[in-house]
Design a protein around this motif. Structure first.
Motif, PDB file in Angstrom:
ATOM      1  N   LEU A 193       1.530   3.801  -3.173  1.00  0.00           N
ATOM      2  CA  LEU A 193       1.200   5.217  -2.971  1.00  0.00           C
ATOM      3  C   LEU A 193       2.347   6.071  -3.505  1.00  0.00           C
ATOM      4  CD1 LEU A 193      -0.185   6.889   0.232  1.00  0.00           C
ATOM      5  CD2 LEU A 193       2.017   7.628  -0.635  1.00  0.00           C
ATOM      6  N   TYR A 194       3.579   5.708  -3.107  1.00  0.00           N
ATOM      7  CA  TYR A 194       4.758   6.435  -3.603  1.00  0.00           C
ATOM      8  C   TYR A 194       4.861   6.339  -5.126  1.00  0.00           C
ATOM      9  CZ  TYR A 194       9.360   7.165  -5.406  1.00  0.00           C
ATOM     10  OH  TYR A 194      10.383   7.587  -6.224  1.00  0.00           O
ATOM     11  N   GLU A 195       4.643   5.166  -5.661  1.00  0.00           N
ATOM     12  CA  GLU A 195       4.773   4.930  -7.107  1.00  0.00           C
ATOM     13  C   GLU A 195       3.777   5.793  -7.899  1.00  0.00           C
ATOM     14  OE1 GLU A 195       3.930   1.028  -8.954  1.00  0.00           O
ATOM     15  OE2 GLU A 195       6.099   0.768  -9.041  1.00  0.00           O
ATOM     16  N   SER A 196       2.569   5.948  -7.363  1.00  0.00           N
ATOM     17  CA  SER A 196       1.554   6.792  -8.024  1.00  0.00           C
ATOM     18  C   SER A 196       2.005   8.251  -8.071  1.00  0.00           C
ATOM     19  CB  SER A 196       0.214   6.704  -7.281  1.00  0.00           C
ATOM     20  OG  SER A 196      -0.330   5.423  -7.394  1.00  0.00           O
ATOM     21  N   ILE A 197       2.585   8.707  -6.961  1.00  0.00           N
ATOM     22  CA  ILE A 197       3.084  10.091  -6.901  1.00  0.00           C
ATOM     23  C   ILE A 197       4.265  10.261  -7.860  1.00  0.00           C
ATOM     24  CG2 ILE A 197       4.152  11.847  -5.418  1.00  0.00           C
ATOM     25  CD1 ILE A 197       2.661  10.456  -3.047  1.00  0.00           C
ATOM     26  N   GLU A 198       5.168   9.290  -7.848  1.00  0.00           N
ATOM     27  CA  GLU A 198       6.345   9.344  -8.725  1.00  0.00           C
ATOM     28  C   GLU A 198       5.924   9.437 -10.185  1.00  0.00           C
ATOM     29  OE1 GLU A 198      10.408   6.778  -8.945  1.00  0.00           O
ATOM     30  OE2 GLU A 198       8.609   5.735  -9.652  1.00  0.00           O
ATOM     31  N   SER A 199       4.990   8.589 -10.581  1.00  0.00           N
ATOM     32  CA  SER A 199       4.507   8.573 -11.957  1.00  0.00           C
ATOM     33  C   SER A 199       3.913   9.928 -12.338  1.00  0.00           C
ATOM     34  CB  SER A 199       3.460   7.462 -12.102  1.00  0.00           C
ATOM     35  OG  SER A 199       2.876   7.491 -13.365  1.00  0.00           O
ATOM     36  N   TYR A 200       3.141  10.507 -11.442  1.00  0.00           N
ATOM     37  CA  TYR A 200       2.505  11.815 -11.684  1.00  0.00           C
ATOM     38  C   TYR A 200       3.555  12.919 -11.825  1.00  0.00           C
ATOM     39  CZ  TYR A 200       0.149  16.180 -10.318  1.00  0.00           C
ATOM     40  OH  TYR A 200      -0.297  17.480 -10.253  1.00  0.00           O
ATOM     41  N   LEU A 201       4.529  12.962 -10.910  1.00  0.00           N
ATOM     42  CA  LEU A 201       5.539  14.023 -10.937  1.00  0.00           C
ATOM     43  C   LEU A 201       6.494  13.881 -12.122  1.00  0.00           C
ATOM     44  CD1 LEU A 201       6.349  14.368  -7.114  1.00  0.00           C
ATOM     45  CD2 LEU A 201       4.925  15.872  -8.524  1.00  0.00           C
ATOM     46  N   LEU A 202       6.787  12.655 -12.515  1.00  0.00           N
ATOM     47  CA  LEU A 202       7.633  12.442 -13.708  1.00  0.00           C
ATOM     48  C   LEU A 202       6.915  12.924 -14.963  1.00  0.00           C
ATOM     49  CD1 LEU A 202       9.255   8.934 -13.027  1.00  0.00           C
ATOM     50  CD2 LEU A 202      10.448  11.131 -13.206  1.00  0.00           C
ATOM     51  N   LYS A 203       5.598  12.711 -14.996  1.00  0.00           N
ATOM     52  CA  LYS A 203       4.789  13.168 -16.132  1.00  0.00           C
ATOM     53  C   LYS A 203       4.851  14.697 -16.239  1.00  0.00           C
ATOM     54  CE  LYS A 203       1.025  10.745 -16.434  1.00  0.00           C
ATOM     55  NZ  LYS A 203      -0.382  10.327 -16.160  1.00  0.00           N
ATOM     56  N   LEU A 204       4.879  15.365 -15.066  1.00  0.00           N
ATOM     57  CA  LEU A 204       4.976  16.832 -15.037  1.00  0.00           C
ATOM     58  C   LEU A 204       6.414  17.318 -15.247  1.00  0.00           C
ATOM     59  CD1 LEU A 204       2.765  17.814 -11.938  1.00  0.00           C
ATOM     60  CD2 LEU A 204       2.126  17.926 -14.341  1.00  0.00           C
ATOM     61  N   GLY A 205       7.376  16.395 -15.114  1.00  0.00           N
ATOM     62  CA  GLY A 205       8.789  16.789 -15.184  1.00  0.00           C
ATOM     63  C   GLY A 205       9.225  17.553 -13.939  1.00  0.00           C
ATOM     64  N   ASP A 206       8.522  17.323 -12.828  1.00  0.00           N
ATOM     65  CA  ASP A 206       8.777  18.058 -11.584  1.00  0.00           C
ATOM     66  C   ASP A 206       9.759  17.280 -10.707  1.00  0.00           C
ATOM     67  OD1 ASP A 206       8.675  19.582  -9.290  1.00  0.00           O
ATOM     68  OD2 ASP A 206       6.494  19.863  -9.361  1.00  0.00           O
ATOM     69  N   LEU A 207      11.047  17.383 -11.050  1.00  0.00           N
ATOM     70  CA  LEU A 207      12.071  16.595 -10.363  1.00  0.00           C
ATOM     71  C   LEU A 207      12.366  17.106  -8.953  1.00  0.00           C
ATOM     72  CD1 LEU A 207      14.536  15.917 -13.335  1.00  0.00           C
ATOM     73  CD2 LEU A 207      12.610  14.546 -12.539  1.00  0.00           C
ATOM     74  N   ARG A 208      12.140  18.402  -8.734  1.00  0.00           N
ATOM     75  CA  ARG A 208      12.399  18.952  -7.390  1.00  0.00           C
ATOM     76  C   ARG A 208      11.434  18.345  -6.365  1.00  0.00           C
ATOM     77  NH1 ARG A 208       9.967  23.216  -4.856  1.00  0.00           N
ATOM     78  NH2 ARG A 208      11.017  23.946  -2.978  1.00  0.00           N
ATOM     79  N   ARG A 209      10.156  18.358  -6.701  1.00  0.00           N
ATOM     80  CA  ARG A 209       9.180  17.782  -5.773  1.00  0.00           C
ATOM     81  C   ARG A 209       9.368  16.273  -5.644  1.00  0.00           C
ATOM     82  NH1 ARG A 209       3.067  19.473  -6.126  1.00  0.00           N
ATOM     83  NH2 ARG A 209       3.252  19.219  -8.374  1.00  0.00           N
ATOM     84  N   LEU A 210       9.793  15.635  -6.727  1.00  0.00           N
ATOM     85  CA  LEU A 210      10.023  14.187  -6.685  1.00  0.00           C
ATOM     86  C   LEU A 210      11.144  13.847  -5.703  1.00  0.00           C
ATOM     87  CD1 LEU A 210       9.444  11.330  -7.706  1.00  0.00           C
ATOM     88  CD2 LEU A 210      10.947  11.779  -9.655  1.00  0.00           C
ATOM     89  N   GLU A 211      12.194  14.653  -5.708  1.00  0.00           N
ATOM     90  CA  GLU A 211      13.328  14.391  -4.800  1.00  0.00           C
ATOM     91  C   GLU A 211      12.893  14.520  -3.339  1.00  0.00           C
ATOM     92  OE1 GLU A 211      16.905  13.377  -3.213  1.00  0.00           O
ATOM     93  OE2 GLU A 211      16.186  13.074  -5.266  1.00  0.00           O
ATOM     94  N   ALA A 229       0.821  -1.223   0.000  1.00  0.00           N
ATOM     95  CA  ALA A 229       0.000   0.000   0.000  1.00  0.00           C
ATOM     96  C   ALA A 229       0.852   1.269   0.000  1.00  0.00           C
ATOM     97  CB  ALA A 229      -0.927  -0.006   1.214  1.00  0.00           C
ATOM     98  N   TYR A 230       1.887   1.306   0.823  1.00  0.00           N
ATOM     99  CA  TYR A 230       2.698   2.524   0.918  1.00  0.00           C
ATOM    100  C   TYR A 230       3.622   2.678  -0.283  1.00  0.00           C
ATOM    101  CZ  TYR A 230       2.936   6.182   4.403  1.00  0.00           C
ATOM    102  OH  TYR A 230       2.744   7.353   5.084  1.00  0.00           O
ATOM    103  N   TYR A 231       4.157   1.561  -0.745  1.00  0.00           N
ATOM    104  CA  TYR A 231       5.046   1.631  -1.912  1.00  0.00           C
ATOM    105  C   TYR A 231       4.265   2.075  -3.154  1.00  0.00           C
ATOM    106  CZ  TYR A 231       7.887   0.294  -5.879  1.00  0.00           C
ATOM    107  OH  TYR A 231       8.566   0.329  -7.071  1.00  0.00           O
TER     108      TYR A 231
END
Length: 379
Positions: free
Chosen positions: A285-303, A281-283
């Motif tokens: 959750l992280y993966e969903s956020i990662e996928s979304y931020l990569l789509k936006l190209g938002d590497l700062r928030r991803l880090e 569940a937690y992993y």
């Protein structure tokens, strides 16, 4: 087919129970076992006793060898057999970070006690009082257990009917502010301690021996705004956890109305026979956020998200004494993939000793990100 789905859900319950136990000390494993035992049994010789009128009994509950061992260890005497014709409790479930990558040594145990829908307001109050006494008893052993009474129709009742339902979750879970999102979190993270199997799969057919709380896919857009506001409030005391939840809301909202919920992804993988640590569940959750931020190209928030996820897990890769539990190798693999320098891992592992400047900088980043997500959801 329903029987097969029920078996799949029960197997996931068992695996999650084993994972939760693996991350606890031997004493706390016994205490985890005692949660349903002490809710099923009610006696002035047992913790939690608050008079003879408190509703008792968990659906289909029977003591196991491990339960007796737990009772012996804590010097509790319970009858070998206690069958209730009309048990007051449909089921007892852990939910949240327990049994997931998010479980760490400071994690509390959030428990949903789903009671019989025929219980009166007075009976609910007595059971809630007993739950509070049990929380205090578990606290003596440094085991933080929060027990919330849940009406089985709480998530499907109309607004008018909601006023007649006893709500023991009001403040901590913000009630209506994240009504459906709370149900979705329960579906994706719960495991059964006792009672009925939760029928959380899509289009579940109602059966007397199963428990369905509603369809988490019926998620109104208005939920995102209220829930994000609540997470901003929660962020004051648990910033890492709150940021991850706010970003998940943002990711969900970006796909609305065709949102793929984490609970749906977990169920699909489970149906495919994936009971690995990656189907967590937690992993996810992280993966969903990662996928979304990569789509936006938002590497700062991803880090920053990756650092929050790592800190929330509580696995310290640079510590030689770190136990190599079921999460260790997956987290190690993630960190290698992120390309983190050993010095960064060491800094994060020693976060308890950060000086004021380091702490202030990190908290400012979290606050900025949470407010940014809130503004995105506002629009």
């Amino acid at each position: 087919m329903a029987e097969k789905l029920e078996d799949v859900a029960a197997r996931l319950d068992s695996i999650r129970y084993a994972r939760a136990s693996a991350l606890l000390s031997p004493l706390k494993r016994y205490l985890l076992r005692l949660i349903p035992v002490l809710l099923h049994h009610h006696s002035d010789k047992l913790p939690g006793y608050n008079g003879p009128f408190t509703p008792t009994g968990v659906f289909d509950f029977q003591l196991t060898t491990e339960d007796f061992e737990a009772c012996d260890t804590l010097k509790l005497n319970v009858p070998a057999v206690l069958t209730k014709k009309s048990p007051a409790i449909e089921g007892v479930y852990s939910m949240g970070s327990t049994a997931s990558f998010g479980q760490n040594s400071q994690s509390d145990i959030d428990v949903w006690l789903i009671h019989n829908k025929k219980m009166s307001q007075n009976q609910c109050e007595l059971l809630a009082e007993k739950a509070t006494l049990l929380t205090q008893w578990f606290g003596k052993y440094d085991f933080e257990v929060n027990i919330y009474l849940v009406h089985p129709e709480q998530f499907v009742a109309t607004q008018e009917d909601q006023t007649h339902i006893y709500n023991a979750m009001g403040h901590e879970h913000s009630g209506s502010a994240q009504h459906w999102l709370l149900l979705e979190e329960f579906y994706r993270s719960h495991f059964r301690l006792a009672g009925k199997v939760i029928a959380w799969w899509p289009k579940a057919i109602k059966e007397p021996h199963l428990l369905s709380l509603g369809d988490a896919q019926a998620l109104p857009a208005s939920e995102y705004f209220g829930a994000s506001l609540w997470q901003l409030y929660k962020g004051v005391e648990k910033p890492h956890k709150a940021l991850l939840k706010v970003l998940l809301l943002e990711a969900y909202a970006s796909e609305y109305p065709n949102t793929q919920l984490v609970s749906e992804r977990i169920w699909q993988r489970t149906l495919e026979g994936d009971f690995s640590a990656a189907n967590d569940a937690y992993y996810l959750l992280y993966e969903s956020i990662e996928s979304y931020l990569l789509k936006l190209g938002d590497l700062r928030r991803l880090e920053i998200t990756r650092r929050c996820f790592y800190l929330k897990c509580g696995v310290r890769l640079s510590f030689p004494e770190q136990a190599k539990d079921w999460r260790f190798y997956k987290i190690q693999q993630l960190v290698e993939g992120w390309g983190w320098a050993p010095s960064l891992v060491e800094t994060l592992d020693n976060c308890e000793y950060w000086h004021c400047g380091q702490l202030q900088w990190f908290n400012e980043q979290l606050n900025e990100l949470m407010l940014g997500s809130y503004q995105t959801l506002l629009h």
